[in-house]
Design an enzyme around this catalytic site. Structure first.
Site, PDB file in Angstrom:
ATOM      1  N   TYR A 122      17.863 -15.461 -15.449  1.00 13.27           N
ATOM      2  CA  TYR A 122      16.461 -15.538 -15.007  1.00 13.27           C
ATOM      3  C   TYR A 122      16.232 -14.579 -13.826  1.00 13.27           C
ATOM      4  O   TYR A 122      15.100 -14.393 -13.398  1.00 13.27           O
ATOM      5  CB  TYR A 122      16.076 -16.943 -14.557  1.00 13.27           C
ATOM      6  CG  TYR A 122      16.211 -18.056 -15.573  1.00 13.27           C
ATOM      7  CD1 TYR A 122      16.429 -17.799 -16.926  1.00 13.27           C
ATOM      8  CD2 TYR A 122      16.096 -19.391 -15.175  1.00 13.27           C
ATOM      9  CE1 TYR A 122      16.551 -18.838 -17.834  1.00 13.27           C
ATOM     10  CE2 TYR A 122      16.209 -20.436 -16.080  1.00 13.27           C
ATOM     11  CZ  TYR A 122      16.448 -20.151 -17.406  1.00 13.27           C
ATOM     12  OH  TYR A 122      16.567 -21.195 -18.294  1.00 13.27           O
ATOM     13  N   ASP A 147      16.090 -25.843 -11.861  1.00 17.31           N
ATOM     14  CA  ASP A 147      16.894 -25.224 -12.917  1.00 17.31           C
ATOM     15  C   ASP A 147      16.732 -23.709 -12.909  1.00 17.31           C
ATOM     16  O   ASP A 147      15.651 -23.199 -13.202  1.00 17.31           O
ATOM     17  CB  ASP A 147      16.438 -25.789 -14.270  1.00 17.31           C
ATOM     18  CG  ASP A 147      17.315 -25.312 -15.402  1.00 17.31           C
ATOM     19  OD1 ASP A 147      18.403 -25.882 -15.584  1.00 17.31           O
ATOM     20  OD2 ASP A 147      16.911 -24.363 -16.096  1.00 17.31           O
ATOM     21  N   HIS A 165      25.309 -20.857 -20.609  1.00 17.46           N
ATOM     22  CA  HIS A 165      23.914 -20.691 -21.039  1.00 17.46           C
ATOM     23  C   HIS A 165      23.754 -20.762 -22.563  1.00 17.46           C
ATOM     24  O   HIS A 165      22.820 -21.375 -23.067  1.00 17.46           O
ATOM     25  CB  HIS A 165      23.358 -19.368 -20.495  1.00 17.46           C
ATOM     26  CG  HIS A 165      21.875 -19.364 -20.324  1.00 17.46           C
ATOM     27  ND1 HIS A 165      21.241 -18.659 -19.329  1.00 17.46           N
ATOM     28  CD2 HIS A 165      20.886 -19.977 -21.016  1.00 17.46           C
ATOM     29  CE1 HIS A 165      19.932 -18.840 -19.430  1.00 17.46           C
ATOM     30  NE2 HIS A 165      19.687 -19.633 -20.445  1.00 17.46           N
ATOM     31  N   LYS A 194      23.268 -20.972 -14.479  1.00 14.78           N
ATOM     32  CA  LYS A 194      23.893 -20.882 -15.813  1.00 14.78           C
ATOM     33  C   LYS A 194      24.652 -19.569 -15.982  1.00 14.78           C
ATOM     34  O   LYS A 194      24.174 -18.506 -15.567  1.00 14.78           O
ATOM     35  CB  LYS A 194      22.821 -20.964 -16.906  1.00 14.78           C
ATOM     36  CG  LYS A 194      21.867 -22.126 -16.759  1.00 14.78           C
ATOM     37  CD  LYS A 194      20.994 -22.310 -17.980  1.00 14.78           C
ATOM     38  CE  LYS A 194      19.920 -23.359 -17.703  1.00 14.78           C
ATOM     39  NZ  LYS A 194      18.751 -22.795 -16.986  1.00 14.78           N
TER      40      LYS A 194
END
Ligand code: A2P
Length: 280
Positions: free
Chosen positions: A52, A47, A110, A77
């Site tokens: 990120y 994931d 997200h 995302k």
């Protein structure tokens, strides 16, 4: 030796392992190593997210891991700043370039950012990117019942996954019931409560002793028995393996109820309420 993980079938016919690996905040060389160790331990669902800043890290670990691409389920995302249709389409393409992948298995919105009011456009873009073959399965994160209802009403397409904050201090029974009613698989972010007080909770500690397991394993097994897919993050190879060893013991109905009873109205780890939280 790597562990075999049971799979779930999503509402679009694809499959998802019942436990995945959370990659936040793994980046750079250290991140490649940690994700590589996770894949070697048996994790197949990985994931990541644009926000990120580690799609490249994940792609590098995937290229180096020696596991066939079709055995992996790779997620990213869409961030809040790219909810407009055209920008969302470009963002999916850029995510693929950054990871060096031909397709994502799962791509999620997200956050809904309801005040911005653009999540329907973002959803239409994911539907189009799926049609174009860039994404196998599409879903959302942190969508409340009204957000789910709106995208289904306006597009006729139901997400395959809703990834939400979920752990024993925030068990989200209502949201999980809505997801299940729509045939949506719930994934759990911060499944271990980001290693806060949850990991020394006396009720869970007692159950862990009873079952001869660690507290983390009891928590993750609770997710699995709820029917949610936890995404624990660990950079430690031993804890990575520990967090996968969930399929040779079972919690009783009483154990499950005792853990769910730990829920608190203010149980969120960082107060991110999707009704108002904005992350771009
Ligand atoms: P580490 O990476 O050093 O193992 P969450 O997945 O809920 O966000 O929690 C992640 C946090 O929990 C990280 O700080 C991680 O630290 C820690 N953690 C992960 N697995 C375990 C475990 N089995 N036992 C204790 N701490 C863990």
């Amino acid at each position: 030796m790597s562990i075999e993980i049971p799979v779930r079938t999503l509402n679009d016919g694809t499959t998802l392992p019942t436990v995945g690996f959370g990659t936040y905040p793994l980046t750079g060389r250290h991140g490649v190593e940690a994700i590589g160790n996770a894949i070697a331990a048996g994790y197949r669902l990985l994931d990541s997210a644009v926000n990120y800043e580690n799609e490249g890290t994940l792609g590098e670990a995937v290229r180096a891991c020696g596991v066939d691409r079709d055995q992996l389920r790779i997620t990213s995302k869409l961030p809040g700043r790219h909810h407009d249709f055209d920008e969302a389409m470009l963002t999916v393409q850029e995510s693929l370039y950054r990871a060096g992948l031909d397709y994502y298995d799962l791509y999620l919105i997200h956050w809904p950012l309801p005040k911005q009011g653009k999540y329907v456009a973002a959803w239409k873009a994911l539907v189009a990117a799926q049609r174009d073959g860039l994404i196998r399965s599409i879903g959302v994160c942190n969508f409340l019942p009204e957000h789910l209802e709106r995208i289904v009403d306006e597009t006729g397409v139901t997400p395959s996954v809703n990834q939400i904050e979920l752990h024993p201090y925030f068990p989200q029974a209502g949201q999980r019931a809505v997801d299940a009613g729509l045939g949506i698989v719930t994934e759990s972010w911060s499944p271990l409560g980001r290693a806060n007080a949850l990991l020394s909770d006396p009720t869970i500690a007692a159950l862990a002793r009873e079952h001869g397991r660690t507290i983390a394993q009891v928590i993750l097994r609770w997710h699995v028995q709820l029917g949610a897919v936890p995404l624990p993050k660990s950079s430690d190879p031993q804890r990575q393996r520990e967090n996968l060893a969930l399929f040779d013991f079972e919690l009783t109905d009483e154990d499950m109820a005792a853990i769910s009873a730990l829920g608190r109205p203010d149980g969120r780890t960082t107060g991110q309420d999707p009704a108002v939280y904005e992350e771009f």
